[in-house]
Design a protein around this motif. Sequence first.
Motif, mmCIF file in Angstrom:
data_model
loop_
_atom_site.group_PDB
_atom_site.id
_atom_site.type_symbol
_atom_site.label_atom_id
_atom_site.label_comp_id
_atom_site.label_asym_id
_atom_site.label_seq_id
_atom_site.Cartn_x
_atom_site.Cartn_y
_atom_site.Cartn_z
ATOM 1 N N LEU B 45 -36.893 9.037 -4.221
ATOM 2 C CA LEU B 45 -37.535 9.041 -2.905
ATOM 3 C C LEU B 45 -36.680 8.377 -1.829
ATOM 4 O O LEU B 45 -36.723 8.760 -0.669
ATOM 5 C CB LEU B 45 -38.886 8.329 -3.020
ATOM 6 C CG LEU B 45 -39.930 8.623 -1.951
ATOM 7 C CD1 LEU B 45 -40.140 10.118 -1.789
ATOM 8 C CD2 LEU B 45 -41.232 7.929 -2.300
ATOM 9 N N ARG B 46 -35.907 7.380 -2.213
ATOM 10 C CA ARG B 46 -35.153 6.684 -1.184
ATOM 11 C C ARG B 46 -33.972 7.505 -0.667
ATOM 12 O O ARG B 46 -33.281 7.096 0.262
ATOM 13 C CB ARG B 46 -34.692 5.318 -1.688
ATOM 14 C CG ARG B 46 -33.741 5.334 -2.832
ATOM 15 C CD ARG B 46 -33.280 3.887 -3.105
ATOM 16 N NE ARG B 46 -32.309 3.816 -4.166
ATOM 17 C CZ ARG B 46 -32.572 3.419 -5.394
ATOM 18 N NH1 ARG B 46 -33.790 3.052 -5.716
ATOM 19 N NH2 ARG B 46 -31.630 3.376 -6.304
ATOM 20 N N LEU B 48 -34.525 10.297 0.718
ATOM 21 C CA LEU B 48 -35.157 11.144 1.732
ATOM 22 C C LEU B 48 -34.421 11.143 3.073
ATOM 23 O O LEU B 48 -34.186 12.224 3.637
ATOM 24 C CB LEU B 48 -36.633 10.731 1.898
ATOM 25 C CG LEU B 48 -37.435 11.405 3.004
ATOM 26 C CD1 LEU B 48 -37.424 12.918 2.854
ATOM 27 C CD2 LEU B 48 -38.872 10.886 3.008
ATOM 28 N N GLU B 52 -32.393 14.476 6.184
ATOM 29 C CA GLU B 52 -33.063 14.676 7.472
ATOM 30 C C GLU B 52 -32.128 14.820 8.662
ATOM 31 O O GLU B 52 -32.593 14.811 9.794
ATOM 32 C CB GLU B 52 -34.038 13.512 7.719
ATOM 33 C CG GLU B 52 -35.209 13.507 6.741
ATOM 34 C CD GLU B 52 -36.187 12.378 6.994
ATOM 35 O OE1 GLU B 52 -35.754 11.324 7.496
ATOM 36 O OE2 GLU B 52 -37.375 12.553 6.678
ATOM 37 N N GLY B 90 -42.795 7.122 -9.923
ATOM 38 C CA GLY B 90 -42.461 5.770 -10.343
ATOM 39 C C GLY B 90 -42.130 4.962 -9.108
ATOM 40 O O GLY B 90 -42.197 5.467 -8.001
ATOM 41 N N HIS B 91 -41.766 3.698 -9.281
ATOM 42 C CA HIS B 91 -41.457 2.900 -8.102
ATOM 43 C C HIS B 91 -40.393 3.529 -7.245
ATOM 44 O O HIS B 91 -40.465 3.535 -6.028
ATOM 45 C CB HIS B 91 -40.990 1.504 -8.533
ATOM 46 C CG HIS B 91 -42.115 0.609 -8.893
ATOM 47 N ND1 HIS B 91 -42.009 -0.386 -9.804
ATOM 48 C CD2 HIS B 91 -43.387 0.582 -8.471
ATOM 49 C CE1 HIS B 91 -43.158 -1.013 -9.924
ATOM 50 N NE2 HIS B 91 -44.021 -0.438 -9.127
ATOM 51 N N ALA B 92 -39.377 4.048 -7.876
ATOM 52 C CA ALA B 92 -38.290 4.629 -7.117
ATOM 53 C C ALA B 92 -38.566 6.086 -6.768
ATOM 54 O O ALA B 92 -37.992 6.618 -5.839
ATOM 55 C CB ALA B 92 -36.985 4.533 -7.908
ATOM 56 N N LEU B 95 -35.954 12.313 -8.461
ATOM 57 C CA LEU B 95 -35.419 13.365 -7.603
ATOM 58 C C LEU B 95 -36.378 14.550 -7.552
ATOM 59 O O LEU B 95 -36.589 15.150 -6.495
ATOM 60 C CB LEU B 95 -34.050 13.811 -8.122
ATOM 61 C CG LEU B 95 -33.368 14.906 -7.319
ATOM 62 C CD1 LEU B 95 -33.086 14.444 -5.894
ATOM 63 C CD2 LEU B 95 -32.081 15.338 -8.001
ATOM 64 N N TYR B 97 -39.544 14.425 -7.855
ATOM 65 C CA TYR B 97 -40.660 14.034 -6.982
ATOM 66 C C TYR B 97 -40.268 14.237 -5.524
ATOM 67 O O TYR B 97 -41.039 14.774 -4.715
ATOM 68 C CB TYR B 97 -41.028 12.574 -7.238
ATOM 69 C CG TYR B 97 -42.257 12.107 -6.487
ATOM 70 C CD1 TYR B 97 -43.511 12.139 -7.081
ATOM 71 C CD2 TYR B 97 -42.159 11.651 -5.177
ATOM 72 C CE1 TYR B 97 -44.647 11.722 -6.398
ATOM 73 C CE2 TYR B 97 -43.289 11.234 -4.482
ATOM 74 C CZ TYR B 97 -44.523 11.268 -5.092
ATOM 75 O OH TYR B 97 -45.637 10.859 -4.403
ATOM 76 N N VAL B 105 -43.142 15.563 3.875
ATOM 77 C CA VAL B 105 -42.748 14.254 4.395
ATOM 78 C C VAL B 105 -41.465 14.273 5.227
ATOM 79 O O VAL B 105 -41.146 13.284 5.882
ATOM 80 C CB VAL B 105 -42.572 13.235 3.242
ATOM 81 C CG1 VAL B 105 -43.878 13.090 2.462
ATOM 82 C CG2 VAL B 105 -41.438 13.633 2.299
#
Lengths: 512, 151
Positions: B45-46, B48, B52, B90-92, B95, B97, B105
């Motif tokens: 997720l980080r 993301l 952009e 998960g916390h992180a 990929l 996800y 998002v």
Amino acid sequence: MGERKVLDIPLNRAEGDLEIRVEVEGGVVTDAWSAGTMYRGFENLLVGRGALDGLVVTPRICGICTTTHLTAAVLALDDAACVRVPDDAVRLRNVALATEHVQSDVRQAVLMYMADFAGAAHAGHSLHDEAVRRYAPLKGGVATDTIRETKRVLEIVAIIGGQWPHSSFMVPGGVTHRPEATEILRCRHILHRYREWYERRVLGCSIGRWREIRTAGDLDAWVEENGAQRNGEIGFFMRFCREACLDSIGRGCGRFLSFGGLDLPAATRTKGRRGKLVAAGLAHGGKVHAFDQAKIAEHIASSWFEGYEGGRHPFEGLTRPYASGDEAGRYSWAKAPRYDGHPAETGPLAELLVARDPLFTDLVTERGPSAMVRQLARMARPAILFDAMDQWLDELMRSEGDGFHTSPGAIRDGRGMGLTQAARGALGHWVTIAGGRIQRYQIITPTAWNASPRDSAGVRGPWEEALIGTPVRDPANPVEIGHVIRSFDPCLVCCVHSVKGGRSLGRAVLQV
Amino acid sequence: MRTRIICIGNALIPEDDAGPRVFERLRRARLPATVELVDGGLAGLRLLPLFEDGRRIVLVDAVSGLAEAGTVTVFDCASVVGGSAGANYGHAGGLAYLLGVLPAVIDGPIPQILLVGLETPAGGEAIEAAADLCLNLDEREPHHVVQPFPH
């Protein structure tokens, strides 16, 4: 088609490094074992390296609590060097660390904890359809909103520290650079936007109104006070938990530990206790006891390590892996930290109880600790941090500058400790330096406290104890166990499944 | 075209170290000014914000079960964007996800996303081939791009 199925493997990285085994009799958990199934070994990796290397290596222990590990590492070196850190550097360190907390708390709540509310196990819950609309993975409105907002707030860490995660902008004596006024202004803008979203979406009211809640009865009344509060994430969480009986499971060991964190600058309008915004101490039996780090010891009787009997303080600790299967009852790669000889849980609830927060003290006193209260504390913690963060940014804007770094010179031989509060609870680094190199490095993480196996006296760790008495309605999907474990916010990727067979019939195994 | 190459994987696990090995190979190479190289590690997720700014995204990762060991294939990720793969967070965030939740998002349009997959175990020749492929994707024929993910 079979090939397509296999392709998911490299894209879907589940860290299966913690396993919870429970014994269930009559539909209730009667015993539990928490097994860390992966050897970490960062302590040994650091031995022999340069004195400053912990600043680069330890933030990589975790991709989420990365700033916290950097904080603990630099505090240990500040301690070893006996150097004074300028106020502006303290403020910059604090704002970055608190930013990591306020994003983690909301992400964990919405994306990890309440995602279970949208699962099939709660299909009969009267609020299930609404939970699906809010929290269904990849689709839930609140879930996607949370990802967008928490992404933006992390820009504060990137502005202050150059990057997130794994920044190394904290150094002994301060930080590597002071952001320009326009950058501080940008941080304030980002923080204000995130706070506004938190108040509107999570609380459903202003932080000022939330802080007026002082008793369990106040909280009950607050939930029903109006539609915004009733339908905010905390209001919805409370209503869901009560019907699902999450306020009656996950009691735990009853001892709550905080190392304290977020050092106050020498000159600040922010109020704290004993020089810290987050108080240090041990809450137990309705009292708060002063914290003494000398009472910390790690046991390895149930862990796959060798080298000593009983407990050892981290300055004397050893990390000698010794893979021995089930020999002598060893079942985890995690050690068993103990405070004053006893297990202790750590996390936001511990912070609030040690700080004598009136609401959470009353909740625990009147209704007892539970998975619901533990998780509620995490969702409410940002409400405490925002004001201090804003204050420190304001002071940075107005600061005429006392510098951002005091040179400690070469790090001299000796030892130091860095104790702080991570998003998930008490974190400590203990370093010994000899000949300019790291001679010994010991780390105790929050999850080590909460997930610890049995100690030398055979006493269960905190979440092992919290599982006792938990009802398991469906052994094929023991979601209640997940609710208890996740209320501690384990720093692991969770995937729940059960196995049973042979003599293990009735024994549920939850892999987290 | 401005391109961001994001190498994914865990350098400490042989079955998953193909991405980091390609990263090390590319790090030593002279990259065009239009190419940015990122060590994505195990981030999900980080990553993301890296999607952009309009750059084309080239993910480099290990894959298995699709071809002979050492085969390097380019996949079109369009079919997995917005899908259900990796729904467990998960916390992180994984990929998968990130790719699944991306349409909901992302700030701005979804960029072109390609995956350079290295069938494990991947030897040195495969690492070299993948690194070269990353830098020459514009020159590849369309039939090199396949869609491995179910719609």
